[in-house]
Design an enzyme around this catalytic site. Sequence first.
Site, mmCIF file in Angstrom:
data_model
loop_
_atom_site.group_PDB
_atom_site.id
_atom_site.type_symbol
_atom_site.label_atom_id
_atom_site.label_comp_id
_atom_site.label_asym_id
_atom_site.label_seq_id
_atom_site.Cartn_x
_atom_site.Cartn_y
_atom_site.Cartn_z
ATOM 1 N N TYR A 145 0.812 -1.220 0.000
ATOM 2 C CA TYR A 145 0.000 0.000 0.000
ATOM 3 C C TYR A 145 0.846 1.272 0.000
ATOM 4 O O TYR A 145 0.606 2.210 -0.775
ATOM 5 C CB TYR A 145 -0.958 0.026 1.200
ATOM 6 C CG TYR A 145 -1.657 1.351 1.390
ATOM 7 C CD1 TYR A 145 -2.843 1.639 0.738
ATOM 8 C CD2 TYR A 145 -1.116 2.341 2.222
ATOM 9 C CE1 TYR A 145 -3.473 2.856 0.894
ATOM 10 C CE2 TYR A 145 -1.733 3.570 2.389
ATOM 11 C CZ TYR A 145 -2.912 3.831 1.725
ATOM 12 O OH TYR A 145 -3.534 5.046 1.885
ATOM 13 N N ASP A 192 -8.529 -3.228 -1.471
ATOM 14 C CA ASP A 192 -9.671 -2.380 -1.783
ATOM 15 C C ASP A 192 -9.247 -1.086 -2.482
ATOM 16 O O ASP A 192 -9.945 -0.582 -3.350
ATOM 17 C CB ASP A 192 -10.423 -2.043 -0.499
ATOM 18 C CG ASP A 192 -9.465 -1.664 0.632
ATOM 19 O OD1 ASP A 192 -8.839 -2.582 1.195
ATOM 20 O OD2 ASP A 192 -9.328 -0.468 0.926
ATOM 21 N N LYS A 236 -11.642 -8.507 4.980
ATOM 22 C CA LYS A 236 -12.061 -7.130 5.265
ATOM 23 C C LYS A 236 -12.748 -6.588 4.023
ATOM 24 O O LYS A 236 -12.142 -6.462 2.966
ATOM 25 C CB LYS A 236 -10.846 -6.266 5.587
ATOM 26 C CG LYS A 236 -11.197 -4.781 5.740
ATOM 27 C CD LYS A 236 -9.968 -3.876 5.661
ATOM 28 C CE LYS A 236 -9.473 -3.689 4.240
ATOM 29 N NZ LYS A 236 -8.603 -2.508 4.040
#
Lengths: 248, 248, 521, 521
Positions: C263, C298, C370
């Site tokens: 990330y 995500d 998640k």
Amino acid sequence: MSNSRLIRTYGDQINDGAVQLSFTLPLESGALAKEAAKRFCEKLGFHDVLICTMENIGEGFSFFVVYAKTPFSVDISDIKVITPKYKKLPREELDELVKTRFRRKIVVIGATIGTDAHTVGLDSILNMKGFHGDYGLERYQAFEVHNLGSQVAPIDLVKKILQIKPDAVLVSQVVTQRNAHIKNLTEFMDLLHAEGIRENIVVVVGGPRITHELALEMGYDAGFGAGTVPSDVANFIVQELLKKSPTV
Amino acid sequence: MSNSRLIRTYGDQINDGAVQLSFTLPLESGALAKEAAKRFCEKLGFHDVLICTMENIGEGFSFFVVYAKTPFSVDISDIKVITPKYKKLPREELDELVKTRFRRKIVVIGATIGTDAHTVGLDSILNMKGFHGDYGLERYQAFEVHNLGSQVAPIDLVKKILQIKPDAVLVSQVVTQRNAHIKNLTEFMDLLHAEGIRENIVVVVGGPRITHELALEMGYDAGFGAGTVPSDVANFIVQELLKKSPTV
Amino acid sequence: MNKPRIKLDSKLVQRAKDLAEKITDDIQRIIDSHSTVSVERTILRLLGVEGVVNEGIPLVNAVVEKIKEKDLLQDGVCRHVVNASTILEEDIQRTCEAIALDLDIASLPVVSEEQLNQRMRSLTQGVLDKLKEKSDEREELFKTLGDPPTPYKYLIVATGNIYEDVVQARAAVAKGADIIAVIRSTAQSLLDYVPQGATTEGYGGTYATQENFRIMRQALDEEAKKVNRYIRLVNYASGLCMPEIAALAAMEGLDILLNDAMYGILFRDINMLRTFVDQYTSRLLCAYSGITINTGEDNYLTTSDAIEKAHTVTASQLINEQFAVKAGMPHHLMGLGHAFEINPDIEDGLLYEIAHALLARELFPSCPIKYMPPTRYMTGNIFKGYAMETMFNFVSVLTGQTIQLLGILTEAIHTPYLQDRYLALANANYVFNNARHIASEVLFKDNGFIQKRANEVLAEAVNMLEHVAEIGLMAAIEEGQFADIARSRSGGKGLDGVFKKSSSYVNPIQEELEKRLGVKK
Amino acid sequence: MNKPRIKLDSKLVQRAKDLAEKITDDIQRIIDSHSTVSVERTILRLLGVEGVVNEGIPLVNAVVEKIKEKDLLQDGVCRHVVNASTILEEDIQRTCEAIALDLDIASLPVVSEEQLNQRMRSLTQGVLDKLKEKSDEREELFKTLGDPPTPYKYLIVATGNIYEDVVQARAAVAKGADIIAVIRSTAQSLLDYVPQGATTEGYGGTYATQENFRIMRQALDEEAKKVNRYIRLVNYASGLCMPEIAALAAMEGLDILLNDAMYGILFRDINMLRTFVDQYTSRLLCAYSGITINTGEDNYLTTSDAIEKAHTVTASQLINEQFAVKAGMPHHLMGLGHAFEINPDIEDGLLYEIAHALLARELFPSCPIKYMPPTRYMTGNIFKGYAMETMFNFVSVLTGQTIQLLGILTEAIHTPYLQDRYLALANANYVFNNARHIASEVLFKDNGFIQKRANEVLAEAVNMLEHVAEIGLMAAIEEGQFADIARSRSGGKGLDGVFKKSSSYVNPIQEELEKRLGVKK
Ligand code: B12
Ligand code: B12
Ligand SMILES: Cc1ncc(COP(=O)(O)O)c(C=O)c1O
Ligand SMILES: Cc1ncc(COP(=O)(O)O)c(C=O)c1O
């Protein structure tokens, strides 16, 4: 020296004044409509007006969602709320009270008047089953219940009253379009007065748009709004009857 | 004699003034809170205030949904909307125009400044792919595009400008919390002036909360908000450059 | 529940896992030979070094800087600090304070390797015991209060003021939140230090500090007792201080950390070497302390198309899984990321969402997925948004997801108001309860669109991983394979904080963690 | 689609249909021997009798009253009106005007039975040709414009002003509505006449009048051409003028009529004999004119609990089906009612909703189910309500319903604003499109909760019908078997408008309809 207590709407910080609005304007979406929406919100006193969406919804209308901040506070120190007055006794105690003070059952008549066909509200006050786990008046030993159902013309209700001679009358009004409820309720109260039977009975009105304030204005003893449970009504009736004739 | 054109919010009848609101008050639900909510709406000028729901949402706060009627109208006859000015030419025509009038490509630099990490908006203006079926600036023969991406400090962007000497600079700002965008945009404009390079270039800013008005106030040539398509920006830049130096 | 809900091609599954293992093997070799300033500061924090020097610079930063200035960092801070502390007969904190004040550690006598090791062993023991104690404490509370049913309702607070955050968090818990995440202040992840103390100002979030962790943990534990269910606390690790935050979180009993192996590289332009090294240490700490990590796939779908690039999510989950395995994490602590980000105007978009969600579920059957809400296609029409959230919540119960980040109807407008969060909970409470056992009632057609689509995405992910395995993960990132974002291996923030370990490098805590977690010899 | 989606016990299905047939057989015998003032007025309306006499009383009412006063009604109006018209050599309209002005029909000479029949035959031919023409016209437009995908999006307008209704309807169509219903003014169903002309005032609805029908039909046809899909128009028949409204609707090319064999009895306290007789004539007309009927079982769930009393819905649907069969209706015109009215706070409530919806679908595979939105549990929290609507829309595509009455987020507050209707459409457009083919992807577990629940409700319905068949439908209504509402057979409004047919009773239109529809001899 002031005792004022000012409160303001809250988004994520005390007194930030955040409010959400949505409305429709008779304008096609576009820069003009957006500015009009903004100015409208400013007229309401809002600042930091954020027009979040503007959508054409047909026939030249636009729909808006807005978040904005208000500078207005409300002083809650001078708010006096009026609500029907009664102590909330448990069912058994109320039954006992009626037994000892009245030595008979309290007779009540209930009806939805006018062309209003909604019975669920009234039924949930009167029927055994009650509402939200709170038993209805039929379940009390204290009451003898006559449920006339819906669509009862005021004049017919008065006839029934003359015949049954109840202690209390429960009127329901759900439909309020074009103030149909005001018309029905006023007509009914006028008839009671005309027949000279208003004084002897407790008359209450209920329904999702009924407030105690409105009920008093129209000459009723109490008004019960959304979320009323039968025990509220049961207690009010008995205690009000005792107030009216404390000698029984 | 007046030309005013008054419009008002619409529910189901012209000029009924219907509006929906929702907000939170720092009060536990109850008769007091309900009355406070009503008074607040009345302060906003509303009448026929219907408190549709009041719900405890924790920590002593209550949430309200309200429908009410406003007496206020907005006069739209005196609204003058300011938007960036340009004719919308098809991509081929614009390419042709640049070819004949500039005889070279227009150099543009784009960046999201400050600590703002949102690139999707700027990318959708600059990248080939574009936005909503409208091709991005890279797709035009007219432009040479330098996309510096996000988190570019204003000072670093100025350095790049001094180096590349673009015709136009495109700045993106998405994060507006605590007015971070104002701070960044002002700082960048100040630096441009300090370096004495403001005049020679077209500087535009875009982002979901950017308005043309705000952009002008801060000394930018134009501001582009939500829903901008690349061809808007392409046309504006070229036509603005032609205005600035009509002799090219 | 009827498991599996959809059939995945088992050969593809195996191939996918093998490729991800190979890809991460290559990186792990590089990780093992490097350390970073943040890893070194982590050691000091674990050893109890606290406080700030002038201008709010944490003491641990000052110490590492000093050691670096003296060109001794390649040995690790531990060797020099413990040596100095032994020589000075001071505790580690005092020693560090002295180093920050320019104690000339290079000129100090050197204690014997044996004495050094012995001292380090005992310090390490103390550190790990303390961490264990904290996580036992949490486990205890967890057992007493009990686990709410999944999907867990995860809510964020982000006022910038930790005390205001507490109010908001409590209100959320009262209305059904199971998990509270305190969003960090914008760009904290780019700070190469962890701020100190309780904070009351932030940009779009609240600073992650040890004191803020403590304040929120305490508030949630109190609230948890009131509502009689355990409330999980989340913060963010990914960034320049990944391992330090993990250490602080472990010390303060946090339950979940956002912690992704890539990330920072992709979304924060942090150097890739820095991130790879940092994530390893942070995950060792999470694994040891029973902290669930949440990866950030995500985010890919906020920049790339959620249908076209669905396989990049799967590929990244596979990589994150293997990195986590290498850090000794059990699968139940690997919260892999996924999101409901398909354009709502696409015909049969929901069938795609279901397929993708089931793929994540079936490919990682023991991982707590998640599941992130729609954000990208949320607009200023809060009603439409609320309908999308409703479908998101439904797909989650239908496909058996674990950690549900509740969607906020004002996503496109502002960070959540109190009422926005309340409405998010009202929505989830309604849908989850009303559809509680739907997952055990519904089957998906064999060879239907959904099953085919899941296998198609898996096949595309395998294709992509074949390529990544061939050229190496670093080169793949340079190509922009993930999230359509390209990063160069020599670019990005924090590369100057990475160094090659010398032959005398020691990091006894990490070694002990590796031993206990069984990841190294 | 994989059909059937759930297995129903075929023996139970057969038994249910048999019982309903028997129950309605008993009533049909009574129907056949009676007529009502409304049935008689219907004949006159079909014969083209128009206009009002003093104080807005329709001419047809005046004529029927006059014939009744003269104690001739038991022969049916047709005999006397046609006789008079033949004798007077006037058309039917003029004849009726004369009768209203007190023409002494009893003293007129009587033409031969043969002459009378011949005249009646030719009049009937004309009437039925006109109706056929109108329905052909509509079929034509329907074919040109094409049918939108199901579930059809059904929206109501209810301003009270037909011209304002047109604006609202057009806006709805522009945003995706497939069906527009003009809600009647409150309590119009208790009026024993149909008002005349275009109307601009009403209470919570707009009067159903022939002119209002025409205005809206024309507006929708124009709009339909713009959006290039056929738009259906709905009004309400149930009430004291059931057959008259059906006749007017047929003449004006309406597509759907609310038309239930028991709604008026239960919810409007209309006498049961009156309603049974009236519904028969009205359905003959609908069957002939290709008008879909919509029954009102959804209403039961507004007064009774939707889980506890689910079987009463099924029982009533079965009865409505058999009554419709008796009136010659093909199944594709029987829109049976159902509703999404389970308390949203019930755990697994959605599983019940799915089970009930599938039961309606499977038990009546060729009927277009009319699916009503949540109303009873809608509150002033418009957001929660919008989430409920979202699930309602989803269950509808999931279970393959046909006619979807879109839920309105302000259901508990006011009749829909323009923006409320827009939001209802935004919700349905999103869900229907995004989940378009979900029904062909999802299976329900064999012997799972949903399948079991559907069979359980069916079994309870059969139990109830056994009882109803035993005591008779009228006695069952007296017991309060439906909607928890008890009505006596001698009570209710409109009983005085029912009469037993004499041996010389004639109703040539009805006879011809019965013949063409193949329901009698
Ligand atoms: C069920 C229902 C119906 C059923 C009624 C069945 C029946 N036998 O009651 C049916 C389907 C028949 C129906 C028909 C219509 N309805 Co209706 N209906 C509803 C609905 C969905 C629920 C009402 C309800 O049962 N609430 C539950 C009860 C328990 O709550 P309650 O009535 O508020 O009662 C509580 C309190 O108010 C109080 N209370 C009530 N009465 C009394 C009396 C006393 C003495 C006391 C002390 C307390 C008390 O205590 C109760 C318990 O707390 C509402 C929408 C909604 N969700 O609210 C619309 C609604 C009430 N209906 C409405 C309308 C317009 C109609 C129609 C007129 C529509 C039409 N044009 O055809 C028709 C005609 C009915 C008529 N002539 O009156 C509107 C009213 C708008 C308005 N404010 O005027 C509503 C709000 C829907 C809407 N948005 O349009 N309806
Ligand atoms: C995607 C996204 C992210 C992604 C960004 C990935 C990336 N590489 O861009 C990630 C996950 C990384 C992210 C992170 C954060 N985000 Co964010 N994010 C979003 C989200 C969901 C969508 C934004 C988007 O891509 N929109 C689509 C594009 C096409 O639209 P657009 O940006 O408006 O661009 C259009 C126009 O504005 C214009 N335009 C834009 N720029 C320019 C420039 C020029 C020159 C021109 C001419 C035109 C132009 O043209 C474009 C096309 O029409 C929004 C919520 C939402 N639904 O809007 C939140 C949102 C923008 N994020 C927000 C926040 C707070 C954050 C964080 C700070 C949260 C935190 N505390 O960690 C972080 C940190 C980021 C940082 N430091 O900036 C807030 C901003 C609130 C505010 N107003 O300040 C939002 C609104 C969410 C929320 N409700 O909290 N985010
Ligand atoms: C895995 C991961 N880490 C960290 C963050 C947040 O990072 P930052 O604080 O840099 O915005 C996110 C994004 O929400 C994430 O998904
Ligand atoms: C079958 C049926 N007929 C008629 C109506 C409406 O009747 P009324 O006009 O009496 O309210 C309804 C209720 O919406 C219904 O379900």
